[in-house]
Write an enzyme that holds these catalytic residues in place. Structure first.
Site, PDB file in Angstrom:
ATOM      1  N   ASN A 154       0.846  -1.192   0.000  1.00  0.00           N
ATOM      2  CA  ASN A 154       0.000   0.000   0.000  1.00  0.00           C
ATOM      3  C   ASN A 154       0.880   1.239   0.000  1.00  0.00           C
ATOM      4  O   ASN A 154       2.009   1.212   0.500  1.00  0.00           O
ATOM      5  CB  ASN A 154      -0.855  -0.001   1.279  1.00  0.00           C
TER       6      ASN A 154
ATOM      7  N   HIS B  41       0.891   5.259   1.328  1.00  0.00           N
ATOM      8  CA  HIS B  41       0.206   6.188   2.231  1.00  0.00           C
ATOM      9  C   HIS B  41       0.868   7.562   2.113  1.00  0.00           C
ATOM     10  O   HIS B  41       2.103   7.649   2.112  1.00  0.00           O
ATOM     11  CB  HIS B  41       0.296   5.666   3.674  1.00  0.00           C
TER      12      HIS B  41
ATOM     13  N   SER C 242       4.885   6.830   2.416  1.00  0.00           N
ATOM     14  CA  SER C 242       5.282   5.525   2.962  1.00  0.00           C
ATOM     15  C   SER C 242       4.699   4.432   2.074  1.00  0.00           C
ATOM     16  O   SER C 242       3.514   4.489   1.720  1.00  0.00           O
ATOM     17  CB  SER C 242       4.721   5.330   4.378  1.00  0.00           C
TER      18      SER C 242
ATOM     19  N   ASP D  88      -2.698   0.621   7.668  1.00  0.00           N
ATOM     20  CA  ASP D  88      -1.415   1.353   7.665  1.00  0.00           C
ATOM     21  C   ASP D  88      -0.386   0.858   8.683  1.00  0.00           C
ATOM     22  O   ASP D  88       0.457   1.632   9.133  1.00  0.00           O
ATOM     23  CB  ASP D  88      -1.651   2.858   7.905  1.00  0.00           C
TER      24      ASP D  88
HETATM   25  C1  GAR Z   1      -2.623   8.835  -2.919  1.00  0.00           C
HETATM   26  O1  GAR Z   1      -2.056  10.048  -2.510  1.00  0.00           O
HETATM   27  C2  GAR Z   1      -2.393   7.779  -1.871  1.00  0.00           C
HETATM   28  O2  GAR Z   1      -1.203   7.946  -1.173  1.00  0.00           O
HETATM   29  C3  GAR Z   1      -3.577   8.002  -0.982  1.00  0.00           C
HETATM   30  O3  GAR Z   1      -4.645   8.258  -1.840  1.00  0.00           O
HETATM   31  C4  GAR Z   1      -4.149   8.967  -2.979  1.00  0.00           C
HETATM   32  C5  GAR Z   1      -4.748   8.348  -4.206  1.00  0.00           C
HETATM   33  O4  GAR Z   1      -4.508   9.171  -5.317  1.00  0.00           O
HETATM   34  N1  GAR Z   1      -3.837   6.852  -0.143  1.00  0.00           N
HETATM   35  C6  GAR Z   1      -4.323   6.951   1.086  1.00  0.00           C
HETATM   36  O5  GAR Z   1      -4.595   8.023   1.599  1.00  0.00           O
HETATM   37  C7  GAR Z   1      -4.497   5.618   1.792  1.00  0.00           C
HETATM   38  N2  GAR Z   1      -4.756   5.807   3.184  1.00  0.00           N
HETATM   39  P1  GAR Z   1      -4.778   8.627  -6.779  1.00  0.00           P
HETATM   40  O6  GAR Z   1      -6.174   7.996  -6.799  1.00  0.00           O
HETATM   41  O7  GAR Z   1      -4.731   9.831  -7.662  1.00  0.00           O
HETATM   42  O8  GAR Z   1      -3.726   7.626  -7.103  1.00  0.00           O
END
Ligand code: GAR
Length: 200
Positions: free
Chosen positions: A110, A112, A144, A153
């Site tokens: 994943n 984060h 991360s 997480d």
């Molecule tokens: C990303 O920034 C990722 O790190 C975050 O969601 C976004 C998705 O963007 N993930 C989280 O917050 C997980 N807890 P995207 O749909 O444009 O790839």
């Protein structure tokens, strides 16, 4: 000796809930690279832009609901048929089911948008994370990438990198910096996991 050039491409599948900029970047990266490919993008949200992005890049888009993921083995069975080498959560907002983790040990990762273990956990995603970073007056934040376990997480860290937070940064400014870090590093971290240097 077997050359990696003769091996079939390794298979990556992506789970995402929303926009899908990471998914698109990973798909494009491996379309150039060819030793691995994204074979499917799964989303819990039928209208998610990520499914459209996948379709436009000739990657199979798969929508599923809670029942198919948690109550029945529908998603699990599709994955068993596909036999991915890596399952990548890229903005996937539901907890990942234990039964899939058990079937694919050390194969689910994943990303984060903060420096775990800070600013993680249920409900911490997207702008909420960046807002919390500003409220705590952090001087740096980052990304991360970690293995997924049964808790939000908390799996073992694989990679982190940082970016400064300036006193006047808004949550949108931080989101942009994080986006840049994710675009630069996520595909390379995936590549390193699939092809550790020792294999070369
Ligand atoms: C990303 O920034 C990722 O790190 C975050 O969601 C976004 C998705 O963007 N993930 C989280 O917050 C997980 N807890 P995207 O749909 O444009 O790839």
């Amino acid at each position: 000796m077997l050359s990696s050039r003769n091996l079939p491409p390794k298979k990556i599948v992506i789970f995402a809930s929303g926009n899908g900029t990471n998914a698109e970047n990973i798909i494009r990266y491996f379309q150039k690279f060819r030793k691995a490919e994204v074979t499917a993008v799964f989303s819990n949200k039928r209208s998610a832009k990520v499914l459209k992005r996948a379709h436009n890049l000739q990657v199979t888009p798969i929508h599923f609901d809670r029942q198919a993921l948690y109550d029945t083995n529908e998603v699990l069975n599709i994955l068993k048929d596909m036999q991915p080498d890596l399952i990548v959560l890229a903005g996937f907002l539901w907890i990942f089911p234990d039964k899939i983790l058990k079937e694919f040990p050390n194969k689910v990762i994943n990303i984060h948008p903060a420096l775990l273990p800070r600013y993680g956990g249920k409900g911490m995603y997207g702008m909420k994370v960046h807002q919390a970073v500003i409220e705590k007056k952090e001087v740096e934040t980052g990304i991360s990438i970690h293995f997924v376990n049964e808790k939000y997480d908390e799996g073992k860290l694989i990679f982190q990198t940082t970016t400064p937070v300036e006193p006047n940064d808004s949550a949108e400014d931080i989101a942009e910096k994080i986006h840049q870090l994710e675009q630069e590093h996520f595909p390379k971290v995936i590549e390193n996991l699939l092809f550790p240097a020792a294999d070369e």
